[in-house]
Design a protein around this motif. Sequence first.
Motif, mmCIF file in Angstrom:
data_model
loop_
_atom_site.group_PDB
_atom_site.id
_atom_site.type_symbol
_atom_site.label_atom_id
_atom_site.label_comp_id
_atom_site.label_asym_id
_atom_site.label_seq_id
_atom_site.Cartn_x
_atom_site.Cartn_y
_atom_site.Cartn_z
ATOM 1 N N VAL A 146 6.770 39.859 -30.151
ATOM 2 C CA VAL A 146 6.220 41.162 -30.038
ATOM 3 C C VAL A 146 6.715 41.942 -29.053
ATOM 4 O O VAL A 146 6.555 41.320 -27.990
ATOM 5 C CB VAL A 146 4.781 41.231 -30.230
ATOM 6 C CG1 VAL A 146 4.281 42.841 -30.060
ATOM 7 C CG2 VAL A 146 3.971 40.686 -31.204
ATOM 8 N N PRO A 147 7.231 43.142 -28.927
ATOM 9 C CA PRO A 147 8.152 43.773 -27.820
ATOM 10 C C PRO A 147 6.825 44.203 -26.959
ATOM 11 O O PRO A 147 5.823 44.537 -27.379
ATOM 12 C CB PRO A 147 8.624 44.858 -28.435
ATOM 13 C CG PRO A 147 9.018 44.560 -30.029
ATOM 14 C CD PRO A 147 7.745 43.716 -30.202
ATOM 15 N N VAL A 148 7.053 44.093 -25.598
ATOM 16 C CA VAL A 148 6.153 44.658 -24.788
ATOM 17 C C VAL A 148 6.731 45.224 -23.742
ATOM 18 O O VAL A 148 7.756 45.125 -23.136
ATOM 19 C CB VAL A 148 5.843 43.178 -23.986
ATOM 20 C CG1 VAL A 148 4.684 43.632 -22.863
ATOM 21 C CG2 VAL A 148 5.125 42.053 -24.825
ATOM 22 N N VAL A 149 5.797 46.565 -23.418
ATOM 23 C CA VAL A 149 6.112 47.418 -22.347
ATOM 24 C C VAL A 149 5.024 47.405 -21.376
ATOM 25 O O VAL A 149 4.083 47.688 -21.899
ATOM 26 C CB VAL A 149 6.349 48.746 -22.908
ATOM 27 C CG1 VAL A 149 6.770 49.871 -21.842
ATOM 28 C CG2 VAL A 149 7.789 48.857 -23.812
ATOM 29 N N GLU A 150 5.213 46.896 -19.979
ATOM 30 C CA GLU A 150 4.398 47.079 -19.056
ATOM 31 C C GLU A 150 4.435 48.105 -18.459
ATOM 32 O O GLU A 150 5.368 48.733 -17.899
ATOM 33 C CB GLU A 150 4.479 45.443 -18.364
ATOM 34 C CG GLU A 150 3.459 45.536 -17.071
ATOM 35 C CD GLU A 150 3.473 44.228 -16.220
ATOM 36 O OE1 GLU A 150 2.894 43.990 -15.468
ATOM 37 O OE2 GLU A 150 4.592 43.557 -16.406
ATOM 38 N N LEU A 151 3.176 48.722 -17.936
ATOM 39 C CA LEU A 151 3.066 49.769 -17.205
ATOM 40 C C LEU A 151 2.778 49.671 -15.688
ATOM 41 O O LEU A 151 2.066 48.578 -15.371
ATOM 42 C CB LEU A 151 1.903 50.579 -17.888
ATOM 43 C CG LEU A 151 1.850 51.063 -19.264
ATOM 44 C CD1 LEU A 151 0.656 51.778 -19.520
ATOM 45 C CD2 LEU A 151 3.156 51.771 -19.410
ATOM 46 N N ASP A 152 3.502 50.031 -14.810
ATOM 47 C CA ASP A 152 3.489 49.888 -13.366
ATOM 48 C C ASP A 152 3.258 48.547 -13.093
ATOM 49 O O ASP A 152 2.124 47.875 -12.285
ATOM 50 C CB ASP A 152 1.956 50.714 -12.948
ATOM 51 C CG ASP A 152 2.077 50.959 -11.492
ATOM 52 O OD1 ASP A 152 2.937 50.777 -10.885
ATOM 53 O OD2 ASP A 152 1.094 51.356 -10.843
ATOM 54 N N PRO A 153 4.047 47.481 -13.285
ATOM 55 C CA PRO A 153 4.285 46.094 -12.919
ATOM 56 C C PRO A 153 4.203 46.030 -11.369
ATOM 57 O O PRO A 153 4.804 46.916 -10.496
ATOM 58 C CB PRO A 153 5.459 45.682 -13.452
ATOM 59 C CG PRO A 153 6.296 46.913 -13.727
ATOM 60 C CD PRO A 153 5.559 48.053 -14.062
ATOM 61 N N ALA A 161 9.498 48.173 -18.997
ATOM 62 C CA ALA A 161 8.453 48.613 -18.118
ATOM 63 C C ALA A 161 8.780 50.003 -17.805
ATOM 64 O O ALA A 161 9.690 50.631 -17.945
ATOM 65 C CB ALA A 161 8.779 47.726 -16.688
ATOM 66 N N VAL A 162 7.619 50.771 -17.675
ATOM 67 C CA VAL A 162 7.444 51.913 -17.051
ATOM 68 C C VAL A 162 6.825 51.962 -15.757
ATOM 69 O O VAL A 162 5.698 51.356 -15.436
ATOM 70 C CB VAL A 162 6.496 52.618 -17.977
ATOM 71 C CG1 VAL A 162 6.341 54.404 -17.382
ATOM 72 C CG2 VAL A 162 6.850 53.070 -19.316
ATOM 73 N N LEU A 163 7.707 52.392 -14.861
ATOM 74 C CA LEU A 163 7.638 52.277 -13.348
ATOM 75 C C LEU A 163 6.908 53.447 -12.790
ATOM 76 O O LEU A 163 7.643 54.366 -13.131
ATOM 77 C CB LEU A 163 8.854 51.757 -12.476
ATOM 78 C CG LEU A 163 9.498 50.644 -13.237
ATOM 79 C CD1 LEU A 163 11.110 50.756 -12.610
ATOM 80 C CD2 LEU A 163 9.060 49.249 -13.018
ATOM 81 N N LEU A 164 5.927 53.327 -12.071
ATOM 82 C CA LEU A 164 5.228 54.445 -11.594
ATOM 83 C C LEU A 164 5.755 54.479 -9.834
ATOM 84 O O LEU A 164 5.481 53.838 -9.329
ATOM 85 C CB LEU A 164 3.655 54.513 -11.450
ATOM 86 C CG LEU A 164 2.993 54.319 -12.802
ATOM 87 C CD1 LEU A 164 1.447 54.544 -12.877
ATOM 88 C CD2 LEU A 164 3.807 55.291 -14.028
ATOM 89 N N ASP A 165 6.279 55.757 -9.776
ATOM 90 C CA ASP A 165 6.790 55.773 -8.309
ATOM 91 C C ASP A 165 6.225 56.789 -7.304
ATOM 92 O O ASP A 165 6.765 57.945 -7.586
ATOM 93 C CB ASP A 165 8.531 55.966 -8.613
ATOM 94 C CG ASP A 165 9.281 56.047 -7.173
ATOM 95 O OD1 ASP A 165 8.659 55.856 -6.107
ATOM 96 O OD2 ASP A 165 10.500 56.629 -7.291
ATOM 97 N N PRO A 166 5.466 56.501 -6.511
ATOM 98 C CA PRO A 166 4.853 57.256 -5.565
ATOM 99 C C PRO A 166 5.535 57.690 -4.216
ATOM 100 O O PRO A 166 5.020 58.361 -3.494
ATOM 101 C CB PRO A 166 3.361 56.692 -5.259
ATOM 102 C CG PRO A 166 3.944 54.964 -5.187
ATOM 103 C CD PRO A 166 5.011 54.899 -6.330
ATOM 104 N N SER A 167 6.768 57.122 -4.262
ATOM 105 C CA SER A 167 7.439 57.320 -2.883
ATOM 106 C C SER A 167 7.611 58.551 -2.377
ATOM 107 O O SER A 167 7.337 58.883 -0.997
ATOM 108 C CB SER A 167 8.882 56.609 -2.811
ATOM 109 O OG SER A 167 9.583 56.888 -3.947
ATOM 110 N N ALA A 168 8.309 59.503 -3.185
ATOM 111 C CA ALA A 168 8.526 60.899 -2.661
ATOM 112 C C ALA A 168 7.073 61.467 -2.264
ATOM 113 O O ALA A 168 7.036 62.335 -1.583
ATOM 114 C CB ALA A 168 9.233 61.612 -3.952
#
Length: 324
Positions: A146-153, A161-168
């Motif tokens: 089953v395809p998997v997309v991880e949030l904020d690994p 993966a969907v990456l959450l980027d707080p750096s800016a």
Amino acid sequence: MAGPPGLNRPGRATILDVAAAAGVSRQTVTRAMNGMAGISAETKERVLASAEALGYRPSRFGRGLVLGGERQLGLVVDDLRNPYSPELAAAVVRAAGSHGWNVMLADVALAGDADRSVASLGEQTDAVIGYLGDRAAQWVALLGSVPVVELDPAGPVAWGAVLLDPSAAVGALAEHLVGAGVRRPVVLDSARGPSRRAALLREALVARGLDVAVAQARASTATAAGEAAAALLDGPRRPDAVLAFNDVMAIGVLAACRRAGLDVPGDVRVTGVDGLPLGALLAPTLTTLSVDFAAVAEAALELVADDPTGSRSVAHHLLLRESA
């Protein structure tokens, strides 16, 4: 940013692996696995034997494309008692509906058997997205093909993966706090720390010449954060800013400041992360590094539909309110 490597990795057989083992095309494997006409009984038997030997199970997503029917999306969340999870779930349900998907949910914090909950999603859905945490590799293995997309690994991943980027946003917050005269900030990390988020906050403030302390709550809750903040506020080096790991913990910090008779933001500035709507209902309203839940959900659905081995990035933005 380059996407993660593909799903064709040891321990996870794909339709291409079955085709190669059986000496047939991908289309032939699809026909054999779905009982379709157009191939001989001998070929079908060879394909099914190869699939069994490799431990391959066709995804519902693949079967849905061939046979039709509604598509099912699995969503993994970590504790619906945390306001973050319902906000995320609502965004995913809205996005999924616009793409013609139904949503099934597994709460791995509240489930009696988290492994079984995740495995059940694999049996009943076409793709799975969500927060997998430090058990990501184990649960991806349970999900099979089953395809998997991880949030904020938390680290590198070998699937979508969907990456959450707080750096800016972290940089913008640090600039604001320094300009506002903050000199004794404390970063209040989650119980699962040390976290990357806390490290980014600390590094941004240190880079601007501040001496930054890092504390850790015993649990990632408002109550535990309030207890940790109370100890900090009563200590010899009372902070003039507390940067909490998330909005829920920031609420506990605000309560501790109120109990200590301290003015926010006059005596202490308080910030969170996530951008939960309830932050606008507090007094004072909560400054936060806000993430767009709709953008996160849409990015995950795009990956599921177009490239479940790729990645997308969603940036936080600084939402300045009264508390800072």
